[in-house]
Design an enzyme around this catalytic site. Structure first.
Site, PDB file in Angstrom:
ATOM      1  N   ARG A  51      -5.352  -8.367  -2.565  1.00  0.00           N
ATOM      2  CA  ARG A  51      -5.259  -7.691  -4.118  1.00  0.00           C
ATOM      3  C   ARG A  51      -4.461  -5.987  -3.534  1.00  0.00           C
ATOM      4  O   ARG A  51      -3.363  -5.983  -4.206  1.00  0.00           O
ATOM      5  CB  ARG A  51      -6.559  -6.086  -4.295  1.00  0.00           C
ATOM      6  N   THR A  52      -4.781  -5.255  -2.141  1.00  0.00           N
ATOM      7  CA  THR A  52      -3.704  -3.860  -2.380  1.00  0.00           C
ATOM      8  C   THR A  52      -2.277  -3.867  -2.125  1.00  0.00           C
ATOM      9  O   THR A  52      -1.235  -3.870  -2.934  1.00  0.00           O
ATOM     10  CB  THR A  52      -4.364  -3.148  -0.562  1.00  0.00           C
ATOM     11  N   LYS A  80       5.854  -7.499  19.305  1.00  0.00           N
ATOM     12  CA  LYS A  80       7.508  -7.481  20.028  1.00  0.00           C
ATOM     13  C   LYS A  80       6.631  -6.017  20.943  1.00  0.00           C
ATOM     14  O   LYS A  80       7.628  -5.856  22.440  1.00  0.00           O
ATOM     15  CB  LYS A  80       8.135  -7.580  19.915  1.00  0.00           C
ATOM     16  N   ARG A 101      -0.828  -0.728   5.428  1.00  0.00           N
ATOM     17  CA  ARG A 101      -2.092  -1.230   6.129  1.00  0.00           C
ATOM     18  C   ARG A 101      -1.957  -1.211   7.569  1.00  0.00           C
ATOM     19  O   ARG A 101      -1.095  -1.943   7.969  1.00  0.00           O
ATOM     20  CB  ARG A 101      -2.568  -1.845   4.473  1.00  0.00           C
ATOM     21  N   HIS A 129      -9.352   3.966   2.063  1.00  0.00           N
ATOM     22  CA  HIS A 129      -8.590   3.850   1.466  1.00  0.00           C
ATOM     23  C   HIS A 129      -8.380   4.123   0.202  1.00  0.00           C
ATOM     24  O   HIS A 129      -8.941   3.970  -0.826  1.00  0.00           O
ATOM     25  CB  HIS A 129      -9.786   2.040   1.149  1.00  0.00           C
TER      26      HIS A 129
HETATM   27  N1   CP Z   1      -9.904  -3.905  -2.061  1.00  0.00           N
HETATM   28  C1   CP Z   1      -9.547  -4.909  -0.897  1.00  0.00           C
HETATM   29  O1   CP Z   1      -8.231  -3.710  -0.408  1.00  0.00           O
HETATM   30  O2   CP Z   1      -8.588  -5.619  -1.462  1.00  0.00           O
HETATM   31  P1   CP Z   1      -7.507  -6.492  -0.076  1.00  0.00           P
HETATM   32  O3   CP Z   1      -8.173  -6.494   1.494  1.00  0.00           O
HETATM   33  O4   CP Z   1      -7.601  -7.842  -0.666  1.00  0.00           O
HETATM   34  O5   CP Z   1      -6.112  -5.750  -0.069  1.00  0.00           O
END
Ligand code: CP
Length: 306
Positions: A51-52, A80, A101, A129
């Protein structure tokens, strides 16, 4: 230049403006189709995501921009031994804005400190998040018509679930929000949330183990999966992973206008039979995630909309 590391980086007024922009994008997408012409978004994902990462990429494409990036540490020079600090210096030469992320708490903050472009925390370990929280706030505001005056149940892995930590931080700024935390003993909210966020701000909350017991009092139920990737041993994960399963029988205990949200991915914690219930809004929530990320890109790049 602004980064987004936590939902608290924005005031309530700024969040309100961001959500109003997201509403306008939803209603008038054509108006925004070329706002990012010639701009590039980098998605640097050291940890898996559907999603993100893809909603950021979709958001940039809907704004007329382009995207580049990597979807795992293994497919970048992190494999590396390249540091996050060095990587963001490279990315600053290739793109105008970066969503990052990382499995380590604080890594996007390190990147932001060395970056020449805005950095967005797209999830750091079990910490925060913020763009999921922006998604959640927009979903609640759009579907409930308000962000205050409600009792919110958060259920599942409240220890490692970063979406829960960010959401609590964001929601305490709205009036008359009460929390019900539903988790096994081992997965209760961290002490720093209980002491420094909730008690310090005189927020009403309770912690329970049984979901059935509290279903009738909730205006919103936020389900989460047990975060397998943050467990130290598989045995504990297996013991706890199916602790909660929201099904039709439990939904019968809930108010007629209670909403069910989930940041997704879902594992077993919501039975698929619940998907057909009109109160299940987790797939609509995903769509709101694109609009709010479009609004965020426009805002951080300080772009004018004609
Ligand atoms: N909700 C969410 O962060 O989903 P993903 O881990 O798929 O990005």
């Amino acid at each position: 230049m602004r980064h987004l590391m936590s939902p608290l980086d924005m005031t309530v007024e700024e969040l309100d403006k961001l959500m109003t922009l997201a509403d306008d994008i939803r209603l008038h997408p054509d108006k925004y189709a070329h706002v990012c012409d010639g701009r590039i978004l980098a998605t640097c994902f050291y940890e898996p995501s559907t999603r993100t990462r893809l909603s950021f990429e979709s958001a940039m494409m809907h704004l007329g921009g382009k995207v580049l990036g990597f979807a795992s540490a293994d497919s970048s020079s992190a494999a590396k031994g390249e540091s996050v600090s060095d990587t963001i210096r490279m990315i600053s030469c290739y793109a105008d804005i970066c969503a990052m992320r990382h499995p380590k708490e604080g890594a996007p903050m390190v990147a932001a400190s060395k970056s020449r472009i805005p950095v967005i925390n797209a999830g750091d370990g079990g910490h925060q998040h913020p763009t999921q929280t922006l998604t959640d706030l927009l979903t609640i505001r759009s579907l409930k018509g308000r962000l205050g005056d409600m009792t919110i149940g958060l259920c599942g892995d409240l220890k490692f679930g970063r979406t829960v930590h960010s959401l609590i931080n964001a929601l305490i700024r709205y009036p008359n929000v009460k929390f019900v935390f539903i988790s096994p003993q081992e997965l209760r909210i961290p002490d720093y949330i209980r002491e420094d966020v909730l008690k310090k701000n005189n927020i009403e909350f309770k912690e329970v183990v049984r979901l059935e017991e509290v279903m009738p009092e909730l205006d919103l139920l936020y389900m989460t999966r047990v975060q397998r990737e943050r467990f130290f041993n598989e045995e504990d994960y297996v013991r706890l992973k199916d602790f909660y399963v929201l099904d039709k029988v439990k939904m019968e205990l809930a108010k007629q206008d209670m909403l069910v949200l989930h940041p997704l991915p879902r594992v077993n914690e919501i039975s698929i039979e619940v998907d057909e219930d009109p109160r299940a809004k987790y797939f609509e929530q995903v769509q709101f995630g694109v609009y709010i990320r479009m609004a965020l890109i426009i805002t951080l790049l300080e772009l004018e909309v004609a």
